[in-house]
Design a protein around this motif. Structure first.
Motif, PDB file in Angstrom:
ATOM      1  N   PRO A 145       0.801  -1.222   0.000  1.00  0.00           N
ATOM      2  CA  PRO A 145       0.000   0.000   0.000  1.00  0.00           C
ATOM      3  C   PRO A 145       0.834   1.272   0.000  1.00  0.00           C
ATOM      4  N   ASP A 146       2.089   1.194   0.471  1.00  0.00           N
ATOM      5  CA  ASP A 146       2.896   2.416   0.563  1.00  0.00           C
ATOM      6  C   ASP A 146       4.374   2.045   0.588  1.00  0.00           C
ATOM      7  N   LEU A 147       4.994   2.031  -0.586  1.00  0.00           N
ATOM      8  CA  LEU A 147       6.417   1.717  -0.704  1.00  0.00           C
ATOM      9  C   LEU A 147       7.205   3.015  -0.770  1.00  0.00           C
ATOM     10  N   TYR A 148       8.086   3.235   0.200  1.00  0.00           N
ATOM     11  CA  TYR A 148       9.001   4.374   0.185  1.00  0.00           C
ATOM     12  C   TYR A 148      10.293   3.923  -0.490  1.00  0.00           C
ATOM     13  N   CYS A 149      10.716   4.620  -1.549  1.00  0.00           N
ATOM     14  CA  CYS A 149      11.861   4.127  -2.315  1.00  0.00           C
ATOM     15  C   CYS A 149      12.394   5.208  -3.239  1.00  0.00           C
ATOM     16  N   THR A 182      11.295  -5.215  -9.002  1.00  0.00           N
ATOM     17  CA  THR A 182      12.467  -4.927  -8.178  1.00  0.00           C
ATOM     18  C   THR A 182      12.424  -3.503  -7.648  1.00  0.00           C
ATOM     19  N   PRO A 183      12.541  -3.318  -6.316  1.00  0.00           N
ATOM     20  CA  PRO A 183      12.603  -1.951  -5.785  1.00  0.00           C
ATOM     21  C   PRO A 183      13.991  -1.367  -5.981  1.00  0.00           C
ATOM     22  N   ILE A 184      14.060  -0.048  -6.024  1.00  0.00           N
ATOM     23  CA  ILE A 184      15.327   0.664  -6.124  1.00  0.00           C
ATOM     24  C   ILE A 184      15.513   1.431  -4.818  1.00  0.00           C
ATOM     25  N   ASN A 185      16.431   0.948  -3.996  1.00  0.00           N
ATOM     26  CA  ASN A 185      16.718   1.559  -2.686  1.00  0.00           C
ATOM     27  C   ASN A 185      15.449   1.713  -1.852  1.00  0.00           C
ATOM     28  N   ARG A 190      11.443  -1.948   4.858  1.00  0.00           N
ATOM     29  CA  ARG A 190      12.895  -1.991   4.734  1.00  0.00           C
ATOM     30  C   ARG A 190      13.408  -3.329   4.215  1.00  0.00           C
ATOM     31  N   ARG A 191      12.737  -4.397   4.544  1.00  0.00           N
ATOM     32  CA  ARG A 191      13.254  -5.718   4.179  1.00  0.00           C
ATOM     33  C   ARG A 191      12.686  -6.250   2.860  1.00  0.00           C
ATOM     34  N   TRP A 192      11.848  -5.464   2.192  1.00  0.00           N
ATOM     35  CA  TRP A 192      11.271  -5.975   0.945  1.00  0.00           C
ATOM     36  C   TRP A 192      12.297  -5.872  -0.175  1.00  0.00           C
TER      37      TRP A 192
END
Length: 261
Positions: A145-149, A182-185, A190-192
């Motif tokens: 729901p809310d990815l900080y990246c 794939t997330p970028i930073n 944090r662990r995703w």
């Protein structure tokens, strides 16, 4: 342009990177094998690096002419070894690899929608010093729901060794039937570390707080600024054909890359 000397040989078109080395190689090959324009060609021979190969694939997407690349760049992951002699014999023995690209439908903050094809990956990247906030939905089901990246990308198997690998994403064999999300930073959660998705998945990425945290979307080299929503699906109506020497086919290269130290 000259025409092929042997009427039974495939009609070749040569495209090259804008470097002196690539241009000189093209001129020598045209003199040696003859050439037609791309619209008339049975096979397109691309001379350069992976960037030139991606450009050639995009330029010939409607014609769907098979493309045989010879590396005159740096990495050359999508290309064969450069050799001038024996080109017609190499083309005759070459293996075909079919690539299915991605379709990105991006909507910006003014409500304009853009449809772009990506062969390697679709990526979303923050456009300011603020981290991006992105909601991730897969096949209609909310997953994050809310990815900080700094951003997030969806990569094809052919593109999994490019930006995706630099972002610590997985390398995907061509026949795996998967896409890499794939997330970028990623900062939170944090662990995703990302996910593997079936190739037919629909990924919907919604930018949260786009006014304060603007995001740009890119499909290969095409960038769309200030997006608010991006939908990514497999472009099943498009099939791209690459030609590889039997000892240098793309499947083997992807497999070897997974064992590089």
């Amino acid at each position: 342009m000259a025409s092929p000397n042997n009427s039974t040989a495939p009609r070749l078109a040569f495209v090259c990177a804008p470097t002196p080395t690539a241009r000189a190689a093209r001129d020598r090959l045209v003199r040696r094998y003859g050439a037609v324009n791309q619209a008339q060609a049975d096979i397109i021979v691309a001379l350069g690096g992976d960037g030139l190969m991606l450009h050639a694939l995009h330029s010939n997407m409607r014609r769907r002419t098979p493309i045989y690349g010879m590396n005159l760049g740096t990495v050359g992951f999508l290309l064969n070894t450069f050799k001038e002699p024996g080109l017609l014999q190499r083309l005759k023995k070459a293996r075909q690899v079919t690539l299915t690209p991605l379709r990105m439908v991006a909507t910006n903050n003014r409500g304009k929608t853009v449809d772009v094809i990506a062969i390697n990956e679709v990526s979303l990247l923050r456009s300011s010093r603020q981290t991006a906030r992105i909601a991730v939905v897969v096949d209609g089901r909310p997953r994050l729901p809310d990815l900080y990246c700094d951003g997030i990308l969806v990569a094809t198997p052919a593109g999994s060794t490019a930006y995706n690998l630099s972002a610590h994403g997985p390398i995907l064999p061509l026949g795996a039937g998967l896409l890499a999300l794939t997330p970028i930073n990623a900062f939170r959660p944090r662990r995703w570390r990302g996910a593997l998705l079936p190739r037919h998945s629909e990924v919907e990425l919604t930018v949260l707080d786009p006014g304060k945290r603007p995001v740009a979307a890119a499909a290969d080299s095409v960038e769309i600024p200030n997006v608010v929503k991006v939908t990514i699906t497999e472009a099943t109506d498009i099939a791209l054909t690459l030609l590889f020497d039997p000892e240098h086919d793309l499947e083997e290269r992807i497999l070897k890359e997974q064992f590089n130290p």
